[in-house]
Design an enzyme around this catalytic site. Structure first.
Site, PDB file in Angstrom:
ATOM      1  N   SER A 115       0.846  -1.202   0.000  1.00 52.73           N
ATOM      2  CA  SER A 115       0.000   0.000   0.000  1.00 52.73           C
ATOM      3  C   SER A 115       0.874   1.242   0.000  1.00 52.73           C
ATOM      4  O   SER A 115       0.591   2.211   0.707  1.00 52.73           O
ATOM      5  CB  SER A 115      -0.919   0.010   1.224  1.00 52.73           C
ATOM      6  OG  SER A 115      -1.790  -1.104   1.189  1.00 52.73           O
ATOM      7  N   CYS A 116       1.941   1.241  -0.809  1.00 56.18           N
ATOM      8  CA  CYS A 116       2.879   2.372  -0.834  1.00 56.18           C
ATOM      9  C   CYS A 116       2.152   3.657  -1.217  1.00 56.18           C
ATOM     10  O   CYS A 116       1.307   3.655  -2.109  1.00 56.18           O
ATOM     11  CB  CYS A 116       4.003   2.095  -1.825  1.00 56.18           C
ATOM     12  SG  CYS A 116       5.004   0.669  -1.367  1.00 56.18           S
TER      13      CYS A 116
END
Lengths: 205, 219
Positions: A115-116
């Site tokens: 979930s950068c």
């Protein structure tokens, strides 16, 4: 194969309390007892992301790009260096690429593998950004995803999806809304939304 | 590893549940886990890549059933257990075993600003010249490593064009295994949606990924 015991204890899910509140409270108490964490530092990190760091930082970058053509050029050429000028780099956002929406191109940012997200510019990601539906669909069905957010794009617009697979973080530079020529940089920043900087919104007003 | 985390292109997860006026944290324990993850003393040798790999080791059913900060819990607890810094009994009870060592070097609130500003720079000096240049056609390798990698399944074997070169960055695959940073040249590679997904994809659309040089071969 595995020389580093990566799988030792990876069955822990079934061995800890099923209620996350209990599980996480136990972990915090334990680490505080062992001197591995200071509750005041935990509080400070929470406060930083609840009250100090958020999409208003990214909005300042966008507004400056709208009013300052030189900055805009530097921002698109080397986002990291340009954002360093504004002292807005930080953890989970030391390497930044800014991608520009135009009448012919729409940009959309995702991280399919985890979930950068550019924390220093947008704060912590919303729940939907971290969800399986968004992570799975943004790359294969970006137009369907955009439609769910109320953005309908014709075939003449190219959609570019940026899958954040490295430590480079992406920020979308939305188009400046028409009729805003008289507005100040601060006023313009107030028009810029988080969703537009992720790319799930297109037109600002 | 070909895990459940590698979600790009999967079907069946349904619609996206966006919330208006979403809070930063939905539950107090989410905030505590976030703050703990940032504030705690990690085992020596911890890297962001190691942390991601540990999350990928969650059993698929748990990965899907647990939310984001529960993934953090899993990776944090696993790293501490593996390092011998805590035991399973301690993790369950929330209390240190009698006589276990106590440290006094945890990060203080006044350390936060410096950490916020300085942590997470992954650019490194390169040991060699870049093999590829912007505009060059490349192919993402077909590979199925059992450890951590940042080359998603949906791009493997596909043809793209180098869009941008980023210099050398820490190589996640070795960093996750504790085998060092081994910096590699990093490129943004642009693929057409049709190359990835076939003729039903919109003809103009593109998907761009950041890929290390060792993931790529000339096309």
């Amino acid at each position: 194969m595995e020389r580093d015991h990566a799988h030792d204890h990876d069955d822990l899910v079934g061995q800890v309390p099923s209620d996350p509140a209990l599980r996480i409270k136990a972990l915090e108490s334990l680490l505080v007892e062992k001197g591995l964490a200071d509750p005041a530092t935990i509080d400070a990190w929470i406060e930083t992301f609840e009250a100090r760091v958020g999409p208003h930082h990214g909005a300042r970058v966008v507004a400056r790009a709208w009013v300052d053509p030189g900055f805009r050029q530097r921002l698109l050429a080397d986002g990291t260096r340009a954002i360093a000028e504004m002292d807005l780099l930080g953890i989970q956002g030391q390497h930044i690429v800014v991608v520009e929406n135009t009448p012919a191109v729409h940009n959309l940012v995702v991280c399919t593998l985890c979930s950068c997200y550019p924390w220093p510019l947008l704060g912590l990601p919303p729940r939907w950004y971290k969800s399986a539906p968004y992570r799975s669909r943004a790359v294969i069905d970006p137009r369907g995803v955009l439609r769910e957010f109320g953005v309908e794009l014709g075939p003449e617009v190219e959609v570019r999806v940026w899958d954040s697979t490295s430590e480079v973080r992406y920020l979308v530079l939305p188009e400046r809304p028409p009729g805003t020529e008289e507005m100040s940089e601060d006023q313009l920043a107030g028009l810029v939304t988080r969703d537009a900087m992720i790319g799930v919104a297109r037109e600002l007003r | 590893m070909n895990g459940i985390h590698d979600m790009g292109g999967m079907h069946g997860f349904g619609s996206i549940a966006a919330e208006a006026h979403e809070p930063v944290f939905h539950e107090p324990w989410e905030a505590r886990m976030f703050g703990l993850g940032r504030a705690m003393t990690s085992p020596s040798g911890s890297t962001i890549d190691r942390g991601r790999y540990l999350r990928e080791l969650m059993p698929p059913i748990a990965y899907l059933g647990w939310t984001y900060y529960e993934h953090w819990y899993f990776a944090t607890a696993l790293s501490l257990l593996q390092a011998g810094m805590i035991t399973m009994d301690e993790l369950r009870s929330g209390h240190a075993a009698p006589g276990s060592p106590k440290r006094n070097d945890a990060a203080r609130p006044e350390d936060l600003d410096r950490q916020f500003k300085t942590l997470g720079n992954f650019a490194r000096e390169a040991a060699s010249a870049p093999r590829f240049a912007a505009g060059q056609p490349v192919k993402a390798r077909i590979m199925h490593p059992t450890g951590h990698t940042r080359l998603p399944r949906y791009a493997r074997g596909k043809l793209g064009v180098v869009h941008r070169w980023h210099g050398a960055h820490v190589f996640p695959d070795t960093s996750a295994r504790g085998e060092g940073e081994r910096p590699g040249h990093l490129y943004t590679v642009m693929f057409t949606a049709r190359e990835l997904w076939g003729e039903d994809a919109a003809p103009a659309d593109k998907v761009c990924l950041d890929l290390w040089e060792s993931y790529l071969e000339p096309a």
